[in-house]
Each structure stands twice: as C-alpha cells, then as structure tokens.
Design a protein around this motif. Structure first.
Motif, PDB file in Angstrom:
ATOM      1  N   THR A 148       0.832  -1.204   0.000  1.00  0.00           N
ATOM      2  CA  THR A 148       0.000   0.000   0.000  1.00  0.00           C
ATOM      3  C   THR A 148       0.865   1.252   0.000  1.00  0.00           C
ATOM      4  OG1 THR A 148      -1.780  -1.140   1.158  1.00  0.00           O
ATOM      5  CG2 THR A 148      -1.760   1.259   1.327  1.00  0.00           C
ATOM      6  N   VAL A 149       0.449   2.207  -0.840  1.00  0.00           N
ATOM      7  CA  VAL A 149       1.062   3.529  -0.878  1.00  0.00           C
ATOM      8  C   VAL A 149      -0.048   4.526  -0.548  1.00  0.00           C
ATOM      9  CG1 VAL A 149       2.202   5.262  -2.321  1.00  0.00           C
ATOM     10  CG2 VAL A 149       2.688   2.811  -2.677  1.00  0.00           C
ATOM     11  N   ILE A 150       0.218   5.402   0.405  1.00  0.00           N
ATOM     12  CA  ILE A 150      -0.761   6.410   0.799  1.00  0.00           C
ATOM     13  C   ILE A 150      -0.199   7.782   0.463  1.00  0.00           C
ATOM     14  CG2 ILE A 150      -2.056   7.431   2.722  1.00  0.00           C
ATOM     15  CD1 ILE A 150      -1.782   4.647   4.096  1.00  0.00           C
ATOM     16  N   VAL A 151      -1.000   8.576  -0.239  1.00  0.00           N
ATOM     17  CA  VAL A 151      -0.617   9.946  -0.576  1.00  0.00           C
ATOM     18  C   VAL A 151      -1.434  10.861   0.312  1.00  0.00           C
ATOM     19  CG1 VAL A 151      -0.531  11.699  -2.372  1.00  0.00           C
ATOM     20  CG2 VAL A 151      -0.165   9.283  -2.958  1.00  0.00           C
ATOM     21  N   GLY A 152      -0.758  11.658   1.127  1.00  0.00           N
ATOM     22  CA  GLY A 152      -1.465  12.538   2.048  1.00  0.00           C
ATOM     23  C   GLY A 152      -0.831  13.908   2.123  1.00  0.00           C
ATOM     24  N   CYS A 153      -1.434  14.745   2.913  1.00  0.00           N
ATOM     25  CA  CYS A 153      -1.024  16.135   3.085  1.00  0.00           C
ATOM     26  C   CYS A 153       0.065  16.250   4.157  1.00  0.00           C
ATOM     27  CB  CYS A 153      -2.249  16.960   3.500  1.00  0.00           C
ATOM     28  SG  CYS A 153      -1.932  18.733   3.665  1.00  0.00           S
ATOM     29  N   VAL A 154       0.844  17.320   4.065  1.00  0.00           N
ATOM     30  CA  VAL A 154       1.902  17.559   5.051  1.00  0.00           C
ATOM     31  C   VAL A 154       1.370  18.071   6.388  1.00  0.00           C
ATOM     32  CG1 VAL A 154       3.695  17.968   3.328  1.00  0.00           C
ATOM     33  CG2 VAL A 154       2.354  19.894   4.195  1.00  0.00           C
ATOM     34  N   ASP A 155       0.098  18.391   6.468  1.00  0.00           N
ATOM     35  CA  ASP A 155      -0.510  18.923   7.692  1.00  0.00           C
ATOM     36  C   ASP A 155      -0.187  18.009   8.872  1.00  0.00           C
ATOM     37  OD1 ASP A 155      -2.472  19.477   9.782  1.00  0.00           O
ATOM     38  OD2 ASP A 155      -3.610  20.582   8.280  1.00  0.00           O
ATOM     39  N   GLY A 156       0.363  18.585   9.925  1.00  0.00           N
ATOM     40  CA  GLY A 156       0.767  17.824  11.103  1.00  0.00           C
ATOM     41  C   GLY A 156      -0.365  17.109  11.821  1.00  0.00           C
ATOM     42  N   ARG A 157      -1.601  17.541  11.587  1.00  0.00           N
ATOM     43  CA  ARG A 157      -2.754  16.881  12.227  1.00  0.00           C
ATOM     44  C   ARG A 157      -3.138  15.592  11.517  1.00  0.00           C
ATOM     45  NH1 ARG A 157      -6.932  21.558  11.278  1.00  0.00           N
ATOM     46  NH2 ARG A 157      -5.829  21.402   9.303  1.00  0.00           N
ATOM     47  N   VAL A 158      -2.573  15.369  10.341  1.00  0.00           N
ATOM     48  CA  VAL A 158      -3.055  14.287   9.486  1.00  0.00           C
ATOM     49  C   VAL A 158      -1.910  13.346   9.098  1.00  0.00           C
ATOM     50  CG1 VAL A 158      -4.483  13.763   7.473  1.00  0.00           C
ATOM     51  CG2 VAL A 158      -4.680  15.998   8.553  1.00  0.00           C
ATOM     52  N   ASP A 159      -1.306  12.734  10.078  1.00  0.00           N
ATOM     53  CA  ASP A 159      -0.267  11.757   9.806  1.00  0.00           C
ATOM     54  C   ASP A 159      -0.955  10.433   9.469  1.00  0.00           C
ATOM     55  OD1 ASP A 159       1.723   9.825   9.860  1.00  0.00           O
ATOM     56  OD2 ASP A 159       2.682  10.621  11.655  1.00  0.00           O
ATOM     57  N   PRO A 160      -0.875   9.985   8.207  1.00  0.00           N
ATOM     58  CA  PRO A 160      -1.585   8.760   7.814  1.00  0.00           C
ATOM     59  C   PRO A 160      -1.254   7.558   8.693  1.00  0.00           C
ATOM     60  CG  PRO A 160      -0.819   9.903   5.873  1.00  0.00           C
ATOM     61  CD  PRO A 160      -0.198  10.609   7.064  1.00  0.00           C
ATOM     62  N   ALA A 161      -0.009   7.433   9.119  1.00  0.00           N
ATOM     63  CA  ALA A 161       0.348   6.304   9.969  1.00  0.00           C
ATOM     64  C   ALA A 161      -0.424   6.339  11.281  1.00  0.00           C
ATOM     65  CB  ALA A 161       1.856   6.305  10.234  1.00  0.00           C
ATOM     66  N   GLU A 162      -0.641   7.517  11.812  1.00  0.00           N
ATOM     67  CA  GLU A 162      -1.397   7.681  13.059  1.00  0.00           C
ATOM     68  C   GLU A 162      -2.888   7.466  12.843  1.00  0.00           C
ATOM     69  OE1 GLU A 162      -1.005   8.272  16.651  1.00  0.00           O
ATOM     70  OE2 GLU A 162       0.941   7.746  15.873  1.00  0.00           O
ATOM     71  N   VAL A 163      -3.465   8.223  11.911  1.00  0.00           N
ATOM     72  CA  VAL A 163      -4.927   8.217  11.775  1.00  0.00           C
ATOM     73  C   VAL A 163      -5.463   6.896  11.230  1.00  0.00           C
ATOM     74  CG1 VAL A 163      -5.020  10.731  11.545  1.00  0.00           C
ATOM     75  CG2 VAL A 163      -5.066   9.324   9.488  1.00  0.00           C
ATOM     76  N   LEU A 164      -4.603   6.119  10.554  1.00  0.00           N
ATOM     77  CA  LEU A 164      -5.030   4.806  10.051  1.00  0.00           C
ATOM     78  C   LEU A 164      -4.440   3.664  10.881  1.00  0.00           C
ATOM     79  CD1 LEU A 164      -4.658   5.579   6.241  1.00  0.00           C
ATOM     80  CD2 LEU A 164      -6.770   5.576   7.608  1.00  0.00           C
ATOM     81  N   GLU A 165      -3.780   4.028  11.983  1.00  0.00           N
ATOM     82  CA  GLU A 165      -3.153   3.065  12.894  1.00  0.00           C
ATOM     83  C   GLU A 165      -2.308   2.030  12.158  1.00  0.00           C
ATOM     84  OE1 GLU A 165      -6.043   1.491  15.696  1.00  0.00           O
ATOM     85  OE2 GLU A 165      -5.949   3.347  16.852  1.00  0.00           O
ATOM     86  N   LEU A 166      -1.446   2.522  11.299  1.00  0.00           N
ATOM     87  CA  LEU A 166      -0.547   1.638  10.565  1.00  0.00           C
ATOM     88  C   LEU A 166       0.605   1.197  11.449  1.00  0.00           C
ATOM     89  CD1 LEU A 166      -0.297   3.681   7.253  1.00  0.00           C
ATOM     90  CD2 LEU A 166      -1.546   1.542   7.597  1.00  0.00           C
ATOM     91  N   GLU A 167       1.004  -0.024  11.270  1.00  0.00           N
ATOM     92  CA  GLU A 167       2.191  -0.539  11.948  1.00  0.00           C
ATOM     93  C   GLU A 167       3.402  -0.243  11.069  1.00  0.00           C
ATOM     94  OE1 GLU A 167       2.201  -1.954  14.979  1.00  0.00           O
ATOM     95  OE2 GLU A 167       0.023  -1.764  15.139  1.00  0.00           O
ATOM     96  N   GLN A 168       4.571  -0.234  11.667  1.00  0.00           N
ATOM     97  CA  GLN A 168       5.800  -0.038  10.916  1.00  0.00           C
ATOM     98  C   GLN A 168       5.878  -1.035   9.772  1.00  0.00           C
ATOM     99  OE1 GLN A 168       8.760  -0.248  14.169  1.00  0.00           O
ATOM    100  NE2 GLN A 168       9.959   1.011  12.778  1.00  0.00           N
ATOM    101  N   GLY A 169       6.237  -0.543   8.607  1.00  0.00           N
ATOM    102  CA  GLY A 169       6.461  -1.424   7.470  1.00  0.00           C
ATOM    103  C   GLY A 169       5.223  -1.831   6.701  1.00  0.00           C
ATOM    104  N   GLU A 170       4.035  -1.384   7.115  1.00  0.00           N
ATOM    105  CA  GLU A 170       2.812  -1.786   6.414  1.00  0.00           C
ATOM    106  C   GLU A 170       2.550  -0.997   5.137  1.00  0.00           C
ATOM    107  OE1 GLU A 170      -0.177  -3.754   9.656  1.00  0.00           O
ATOM    108  OE2 GLU A 170      -0.275  -1.578   9.437  1.00  0.00           O
ATOM    109  N   ALA A 171       2.949   0.273   5.096  1.00  0.00           N
ATOM    110  CA  ALA A 171       2.629   1.121   3.947  1.00  0.00           C
ATOM    111  C   ALA A 171       3.731   2.136   3.704  1.00  0.00           C
ATOM    112  CB  ALA A 171       1.298   1.849   4.179  1.00  0.00           C
ATOM    113  N   VAL A 172       3.815   2.575   2.475  1.00  0.00           N
ATOM    114  CA  VAL A 172       4.656   3.709   2.112  1.00  0.00           C
ATOM    115  C   VAL A 172       3.762   4.937   2.210  1.00  0.00           C
ATOM    116  CG1 VAL A 172       5.834   4.846   0.186  1.00  0.00           C
ATOM    117  CG2 VAL A 172       6.130   2.389   0.551  1.00  0.00           C
TER     118      VAL A 172
END
Length: 178
Positions: A31-55
């Motif tokens: 999985t590759v996630i394209v997101g915004c640089v906004d500090g409130r919207v860290d894709p790893a945080e908001v989608l509860e990704l584990e290390q190594g699951e997505a770029v």
C-alpha cells in the motif's frame, strides 16, 4: 536545542523498545498512501498503521502533481528490482482532509499553488481546492486514468475529518487502466 534533545530521547526509546530490523523495504500491505503535510493528518497515526505496512508520501494538500508521479515511478523501479512490481495487488490511497491549509494559498498565492499542482492559475478553479471530497474524487480519477501508472494498481480515496478523527471512504477501490 531542547526540542532536538527531546527527539533524540524519543528515538532512544524507539530504538530500545520498538525497532524491528527484520522489516522489509517494501510495505507488507502493498500500500502507498498519498497525504497532506498537515501535522494533524499523519496517515500512519490516523489509520493506525504498523511499521512497514505502507509507504506514505506527503505533499502540500496531498494532491497529485508531477513530483508525486516521479516518486511513484521511482517506487515502481525499486519494487520491480525487489521482485514485487507495483501494479496488481497494490493499493494507492489518496488521503485528503477537512480544513486544509491549501485553501488560503488558493486565495493568497495562486501562482505558487498552480506551479505546485502543475496547472495554470486559470485551471485552479476546477481543482476543488476548498472541497476535499471533490478534490479526492478528481485526484483518484486522474490516477486511475493515468498512463504513468501500471495497470492493476487499485486506487481509492478517503477524506479525514480533523474535527472528528474519522475517515470517509469517498472513492471506492478502482483499478488503474494503464
């Protein structure tokens, strides 16, 4: 200086408690996630990704632009060299969000924003800058129809609401036609 020390302490904790040297270079969830640089919207945080699951690729507004295509093309080469070519079985998720800082840029620095998005200033009116739901639909459609991406890649789009912490799947998964 104090903040740098804080980061070094956090890293020491990470290295001793969470570091995993067995992770592979390519993401386990393909999985590759394209997101915004906004500090409130860290894709790893908001989608509860584990290390190594997505770029995670972040840029201003999380929008499709020339730099994103170049990054994805390089990722294709890396994935192919690793024997797991980008394409069938891979997800590309566009993640926009509400209350984005790109909106004032549209009003106060349209030339700069147009340059970033690789469009003319007159085309900005059609880019749904102030509507993250429509912007996700436009960006996902652009990716799905792109001849710069491999066929079989699955594109979807989400909008994260900064007021509630919830995501809305705005664009259901669709295959790149290639």
């Amino acid at each position: 200086m104090e903040f740098v020390s804080t980061l070094a302490e956090r890293n020491a904790h990470f290295a001793s408690e969470s570091f995993d040297n067995t992770l592979k270079m390519l993401p386990s969830m393909r999985t590759v996630i394209v997101g915004c640089v906004d500090g409130r919207v860290d894709p790893a945080e908001v989608l509860e990704l584990e290390q190594g699951e997505a770029v995670v690729i972040r840029n201003v507004g999380g929008r499709v632009n020339a730099a994103l295509y170049e990054t994805l093309e390089i990722l294709q080469v890396v994935a192919s060299a690793a024997g797991k070519p980008l394409g069938e079985g891979w997800n590309l998720i566009v993640l926009h969000h509400t209350n984005c800082g790109i909106v004032p840029c549209f009003k106060h620095a349209p030339d700069l924003l147009a340059k970033n998005l690789s469009v003319s200033t007159s085309d900005l009116d059609h880019m749904a800058i102030a509507d993250p739901y429509e912007a996700v639909r436009l960006d996902a459609a652009m990716l799905v129809s792109s001849d710069r991406l491999p066929a079989g890649l699955i594109v979807s789009g989400m909008v994260y609401d900064v007021a509630t912490g919830r995501i809305d799947i705005t664009v259901p998964p669709e295959l790149v036609r290639g």
